[in-house]
Structure formats: C-alpha cells, structure tokens
Write an enzyme that holds these catalytic residues in place. Structure first.
Site, PDB file in Angstrom:
ATOM      1  N   ASP A 138      39.834  43.597  47.583  1.00 14.92           N
ATOM      2  CA  ASP A 138      39.501  42.320  46.944  1.00 14.92           C
ATOM      3  C   ASP A 138      40.007  42.266  45.502  1.00 14.92           C
ATOM      4  O   ASP A 138      39.888  43.230  44.746  1.00 14.92           O
ATOM      5  CB  ASP A 138      37.975  42.147  46.952  1.00 14.92           C
ATOM      6  CG  ASP A 138      37.542  40.797  46.391  1.00 14.92           C
ATOM      7  OD1 ASP A 138      38.022  39.776  46.901  1.00 14.92           O
ATOM      8  OD2 ASP A 138      36.751  40.775  45.427  1.00 14.92           O
ATOM      9  N   GLU A 182      44.644  41.592  48.835  1.00 12.75           N
ATOM     10  CA  GLU A 182      44.204  40.213  48.587  1.00 12.75           C
ATOM     11  C   GLU A 182      44.672  39.842  47.187  1.00 12.75           C
ATOM     12  O   GLU A 182      43.937  39.939  46.216  1.00 12.75           O
ATOM     13  CB  GLU A 182      42.683  40.079  48.705  1.00 12.75           C
ATOM     14  CG  GLU A 182      42.212  38.636  48.788  1.00 12.75           C
ATOM     15  CD  GLU A 182      41.583  38.076  47.510  1.00 12.75           C
ATOM     16  OE1 GLU A 182      41.475  36.844  47.396  1.00 12.75           O
ATOM     17  OE2 GLU A 182      41.209  38.855  46.619  1.00 12.75           O
TER      18      GLU A 182
HETATM   19  C1  OTU Z   1      38.171  36.933  45.943  1.00 12.95           C
HETATM   20  O1  OTU Z   1      38.942  35.802  45.581  1.00 12.95           O
HETATM   21  C2  OTU Z   1      37.272  36.504  47.085  1.00 12.95           C
HETATM   22  O2  OTU Z   1      38.042  36.105  48.181  1.00 12.95           O
HETATM   23  C3  OTU Z   1      36.356  35.423  46.597  1.00 12.95           C
HETATM   24  O3  OTU Z   1      35.566  34.883  47.628  1.00 12.95           O
HETATM   25  C4  OTU Z   1      35.505  36.003  45.499  1.00 12.95           C
HETATM   26  O4  OTU Z   1      34.767  34.960  44.906  1.00 12.95           O
HETATM   27  C5  OTU Z   1      36.334  36.697  44.412  1.00 12.95           C
HETATM   28  O5  OTU Z   1      37.394  37.495  44.914  1.00 12.95           O
HETATM   29  C6  OTU Z   1      35.478  37.626  43.596  1.00 12.95           C
HETATM   30  O6  OTU Z   1      35.105  38.764  44.333  1.00 12.95           O
HETATM   31  O7  OTU Z   1      39.755  33.978  42.710  1.00 12.95           O
HETATM   32  O8  OTU Z   1      39.161  31.917  44.219  1.00 12.95           O
HETATM   33  O9  OTU Z   1      44.179  36.899  43.305  1.00 12.95           O
HETATM   34  O10 OTU Z   1      42.382  34.898  43.498  1.00 12.95           O
HETATM   35  O11 OTU Z   1      40.492  37.716  44.328  1.00 12.95           O
HETATM   36  C7  OTU Z   1      39.155  33.180  44.796  1.00 12.95           C
HETATM   37  C8  OTU Z   1      42.947  37.217  43.718  1.00 12.95           C
HETATM   38  C9  OTU Z   1      39.521  34.269  43.837  1.00 12.95           C
HETATM   39  C10 OTU Z   1      41.890  36.158  43.414  1.00 12.95           C
HETATM   40  C11 OTU Z   1      40.817  36.376  44.379  1.00 12.95           C
HETATM   41  C12 OTU Z   1      39.547  35.675  44.292  1.00 12.95           C
END
Ligand code: OTU
Length: 651
Positions: free
Chosen positions: A292, A334
């Site tokens: 993540d 991700e």
């Molecule tokens: C991720 O997303 C998860 O998919 C989200 O659901 C979480 O809220 C977040 O991490 C925190 O744990 O900004 O709008 O480039 O874009 O990690 C989603 C990566 C997010 C980020 C992404 C993030």
C-alpha cells in the site's frame, strides 16, 4: 545511489551471521529445510546487504540491527507452517506462476461481502463460479473504532478486527482458499500505522524510543520546511500533511488522515519491526502482499517526498527478505502516480505485479470521449513491462478514479491536459450534457477545479440513469459499456481484477451519507454491501444481472480456453479507426485480434487495414460466436467487443 560492497565483505559478514544463527538455533541445523533456507540466504544476502547498507550503513550500530534482522528472519522461517513451505517449493519450481494466465482476481470487504471471515468461507463457491483464483480482502486488521479509512489505519498487524473474526479464522480461510486454488491477497499497509497502534500509544506517552518510530517534529517551522514541496492527498480532510499531538507538543507526519501516522523508515528498528510483521502475514498464508502507498515511504527535505530512490531500495530490501524466508510471497505495487513513476516499482526485485491505473483511467477517458487514441498511444508506449512481471488490470477499485495520464502523451495528440481532466471529472459527475454517468467528485479543489471521481462501474457506465428512465436501449448500452471495459481488462494481458458486485451491475450506494463514520469520504459511494438477492437473479434469464454475469463468465472462459489470451504476447495496433482500440494476443500456436469500439455509434474498421495486419476476409468472433466477413469494412456495433480468431488451421 547504490552502494557497492565487495564480494569479500559480503562473504565475511555472511559467514559471521551464519555462525551466529547456528549457535542460536542448533536444533534446526542439518535438516534439509534449513539447508534450503541457508541456500536462499546465501544467494540473496549480497543484495539484501547492499540495500541495507544504502539505507542504514551510516548507523554506528548497523551490524547490531543486521543481526537482529537475521534472527527475525530465521525465527519466521522456523515458524513457517509446512503447507506454506510446500507452496514455496511449488512456486520455486514454477516461478512464472502468476503469468500463466490462470489468475483472475476479485476484491471485497469481508464484512460487506459475507459479514465475517467464517461467512466468507461459505461464499467460496460464488467465487469459483466466476473462475476467481486471486482474492484481495480489504484490510481486516484491528483498527480504531469509527472512521479507520476503510481499514487502512492498522492498530495491529497481528490481530483481526474482532467484528470479522480471529487470526485463527483467517488462517483457516487462507488454508481453505489454498485448497481451492485461490491465492489470498492482503494489504501490507507499511507507510503508516493507526494512532492506536501500540507504538503510537507508547510515543504519545512520551517514550522517545517509540517517537522515533514516527516522523515527529518539535516545531511548526520544521514541518513547514517539508510542507512547501508536498502534495495533499486528502485536501478536503485538513490543511497540510502534519498533525499536532498536544499531549507531547509535537507534530507528527500524517500523509493521509490525521489518525494515520507515517512510519520513520530512517530508523532501522522500524525496518526490522515491519519486516517481522510482513513475515508474520506471509506465514498466515497470504500469498500476495499488496504494497500500500509505496510512493510515500521515504521522505527527504527539499523533495516532494514521493517516489524517492530510497523508497525503491526499501521495497527491494523487503523483497530480498521475502525471497529468503517466504519465497512464494509475491509483491503487488500500489503506486497510483504518474505513468513514468508507476513502472519504476515493477520488477522481479521489487514488485513483480502492479495495478495498471493508467489503463483503467484511460478506458474511462475513451468512453467519455468516444475516442481511444489516447488509450492507444499510451498503451503503445507504456504497456510493456519486464517479461517476468504482470499488470493487474482493473476497471474500478475501492478508491477514486484519478486522471493519471501523462501530460506529454496528451499534448502529442493536441489535448490540453488540464482542460481535459476537468472535462473528464465533469463528465463522470454528470455535469456534462453528453454524460451518461452518475459519479460524485472526490477531494475537489475549488480553486483549480481538480478532482477525482467516485462511483461504481455500473453507475459510471450509465446503468442507474437508464434504469431510472426505464429506457431499454440505454440499459443495453450501459451493459455493453461495462462488458467492454472488462473485456479489455480480461484480454489485454495480465491479471484481471473484479471488484465483486461489478459482475452484477451494482449501483451507487448513497447510504454512507447517513453514517457519520463514512460521511465525507465519497469513496463509500462505490463500496456497497454485497446484495445477495441481486446475486440470485444472475440465474434468471432476461435480468440485467443475468446478462452481465453471463458476460463475465464468457470472459473468464475465454482466458481458460485460449492460450493466446491467457499468456500470449500483446501488441497494440492502430485499427484505422480512432474509436476502435485494437490489439493482438499471440502465441506460437494462436493469434487473436481484439477490437473494442468505445463509441456509442456503430463504427467500421477498414478491411484493407486488417489485411495489412495479415488477417483474412473471414474471421470468427468468439464473443458473439459468429463468423465475421470483412470485405470492404468490418462493421462494429456501438460498444461492441470482438475477439477475432483467424480462421484456418493452426491459426
Ligand atoms: C491507498 O490509496 C489505499 O488504496 C486507500 O484506500 C487508502 O486510503 C490509502 O492508501 C492510505 O492507506 O491516495 O486515494 O499512490 O494514491 O496509496 C488513494 C498511492 C490514495 C496512493 C494510494 C492511496
């Protein structure tokens, strides 16, 4: 910058550590398993050491932390259950397992899909029916009561949210999934913990040792020095990326919500502790770790603190550890960032599989514009990744849709990126006259108009609107749109991922607005409770659910029955019609042409173009189950998706 270690140095360090391990674990020595562990350790040690030296080599107690890490690794290996050790052996003999084409992914929230982990076990047949072999369960760890960012605020990596069950339930589910040929995917939320994690609690109580686990600052001014260059991820939520902790009079780094504290990876103790948590999860039976928020894990003053070289080194170090201790563990990246940055995380030494957010966003872009030229150009340039890696293709996830295409790609086509992004947001939130979509804006900036989009795939494809208007033609078009997007996702190469419910056409769920824990986070619009009554209708001919579900089953079977679609090479081509996105999938035995019409009008593909590409006049469309004759042109209906087999023997 990579640090160069001499072979001699590395060997000497290794020999020293080996003696240490043998002293500590005398009972393990000599067993064939231990031999295997030692072999992998020896093989991957130089890499691991180089990465660690790069990150932590300047610490006076570097070797102390290295020894501790080795102990954590050895212990995790000794604790690894035999069934997962045999999975390790299996995967080592078949390293390209995730490229074989047999993987079809699904994602779901445990509570919303099946109440709890035990309930989930009972729904495995539903997954099997769709051909699912990869299952991403949304974060199910212990997390704060109330708003916990959908589980992405983790209070303990070793405890399950009591509402969902216990760690033992998770073990049993992982084991059952394994028996049924489904790989379990869980998040490794390693950029931050919740503010209720025991490390955060200790830090708040004033223990410096744990304050060093996070990025804490005594003055506002210090945070300002970083802040100048930072992007706000959730700007609606609060100004800036830091949160004041009044009890200790310190500011803590919080990239996401104020209850998600970013970990301090400059501290080798944090690295070791998180390596332990990672191995723990792998030992529970998690086969794929979704890494993540990878872009944010390393911070450096004077930079935007995203995608820094050390972030890559950190992932490589974790990867080397997994290769030694839990070699079947696969990392999935991700990184929802600019296209040039996304690919930097993809590699056998980092994340062999990665979300494909660019293709996702551009498929939506093509639907809105009825034109696939930006999709074509971008995929021509950017679909290729190292041959031992694979994309995870998706249409919707639990997050918002961001318009993350490359500005240069757009400009090459004469498209103004800024205006185009505004158009796309307006289109999908239904503000544009030509829109069929019913989305909602996410994190909209009133000054610039920048925003991302929320909504289920069906609602964004116009199904909700069409049903409200009771318009059969529009319903049909919406269904075609949904199947078109998934058609590309299933056939272009990589692992297709379904957000469970998409296969039934689930619509937006506005109930989050009445739930104070969810209100304010529009992403809940597309995270409805799975509707099992709706699922029942998948067997009733004539229902929307049946048509869609059958469409998904067809796509699933297409992969199972055609080697070229499962694991062929991909070549993006110019169909001669900008609305029609086209690509070949080819193996030595089979060659397939896929055509996807992103227009709401019928389109013709010039036959001379097809012949130039080596195709004959008579083709078989395995989607419609029909012979297609391309004399002067090949006619395609609105949103038609064709999978064309060349007729004739051996082709
Ligand atoms: C991720 O997303 C998860 O998919 C989200 O659901 C979480 O809220 C977040 O991490 C925190 O744990 O900004 O709008 O480039 O874009 O990690 C989603 C990566 C997010 C980020 C992404 C993030």
């Amino acid at each position: 910058m990579s640090v160069v270690i001499s072979e001699h140095q590395s060997k000497r360090t290794f020999a020293r550590l080996k003696v240490l391990l043998e002293k500590k674990y005398p009972h393990a020595i000599g067993s064939p398993e231990w031999e295997g562990f030692q072999y992998r350790l020896e093989e991957n040690f130089p890499d691991l050491l180089a990465h660690l030296i790069e990150l932590y080599g300047h610490h006076f107690d570097f070797y102390y932390h290295l020894e501790r890490l080795l102990e954590i690794m050895a212990e995790a290996w000794l604790e690894r259950p035999p069934e997962w050790k045999s999975t390790d052996a299996m995967r080592e003999a078949d390293r390209a397992w995730y490229q074989s084409g047999h993987l079809i992914g699904a994602m779901a929230y445990v509570d919303l899909f099946a109440d709890d982990l035990k309930g989930f076990q009972e729904q495995i047949p539903y997954l099997k029916e769709l051909g699912i072999t990869y299952l991403h369960l949304m974060p199910l760890y212990k997390s704060p009561d109330g708003d916990d960012d959908g589980g992405y605020a983790v209070s303990s990596y070793r405890e399950i949210d009591p509402a969902l069950g216990t760690m033992e339930d998770l073990r049993l589910l992982a084991e059952e999934l394994r028996r049924q040929g489904i790989s379990l995917v869980l998040d490794f939320v390693f950029n931050h913990t919740s503010d209720e994690h025991e490390w955060a609690i200790e830090a708040r109580q004033g223990r410096e040792e744990f304050q060093d686990f996070y990025l804490m600052f005594d003055s506002r001014q210090e945070t300002e020095e970083y802040q100048q260059n930072l992007r706000a991820i959730f700007p609606d939520e609060r100004p800036g990326n830091f949160t004041y902790i009044n009890r200790i009079k310190k500011w803590v780094w919080t990239t996401f919500h104020n209850y998600q504290w970013d970990l301090n990876y400059r501290n080798p103790e944090v690295f070791n502790a998180m390596a332990g948590e990672m191995l723990f999860l792998a030992n529970v039976g998690v086969e794929v770790l979704r890494m993540d928020a990878v872009p944010f894990v390393w911070k450096q003053k004077g930079t935007g603190c995203e995608n820094l070289p050390e972030a890559h080194t950190l992932i490589k170090a974790f990867s080397a550890i997994a290769k030694i201790v839990t070699p079947s563990t696969l990392f999935k990246s991700e990184a929802i960032v600019a296209p040039d940055e996304i690919k930097e995380y993809i590699g056998i030494d980092q994340c062999p599989i990665s979300y494909n957010p660019l293709m996702m966003a551009l498929m939506w872009e093509s639907l809105a514009t009825r034109n696939a030229r930006l999709l074509r150009l971008s995929m021509e340039k950017r679909f290729d990744i190292p041959s031992n890696c694979a994309w995870v293709n998706y249409v919707r996830s639990h997050d918002d849709i961001g318009w993350g295409f490359d500005n240069g790609d757009a400009e090459a086509l004469g498209i103004n990126s800024h205006d185009h992004r505004l158009f796309l947001t307006n289109f999908y939130v239904g503000r544009h006259p030509s829109s069929f979509a019913e989305g909602e804006p996410f994190q909209e900036d009133p000054n610039t108009g920048d925003a991302r989009v929320c909504g289920t795939s069906a609602s964004l494809c116009g199904l909700g609107k069409a049903i409200s208007a009771n318009d059969e033609t529009e319903i049909d078009l919406a269904i075609r749109r949904i199947l078109l997007l998934h058609g590309v996702s299933f056939t272009i190469g990589g692992i297709p991922l379904i957000y469970l419910g998409e296969e039934l056409g689930v619509l937006n769920d506005h109930s989050y607005k009445e739930d104070f824990e969810k209100e304010g986070d529009e992403r809940w619009l597309h995270r409805p409770r799975f509707d099992w009554e709706k699922a029942e209708r998948r067997t009733e001919v004539g229902t929307i659910e049946h048509t869609l579900h059958e469409g998904f089953l067809k796509l699933s079977r297409l992969r199972a029955n055609n080697a070229a679609i499962a694991r062929g090479e991909t070549e993006i081509i110019d169909s001669g019609n900008d609305s029609v996105f086209a690509f070949f999938r080819t193996t030595e035995e089979q060659s397939i042409l896929i055509l996807a019409n992103f227009s709401d009008q019928s389109q013709s593909v010039p036959a001379p173009r097809l012949r130039q590409l080596g195709l004959k006049k008579v083709l078989t469309d395995i989607i419609a189950g029909q012979t297609v004759i391309a004399a002067k042109v090949l006619e395609m209906e609105a949103y038609q998706f064709m999978v064309l087999l060349r007729q004739g023997s051996g082709e």
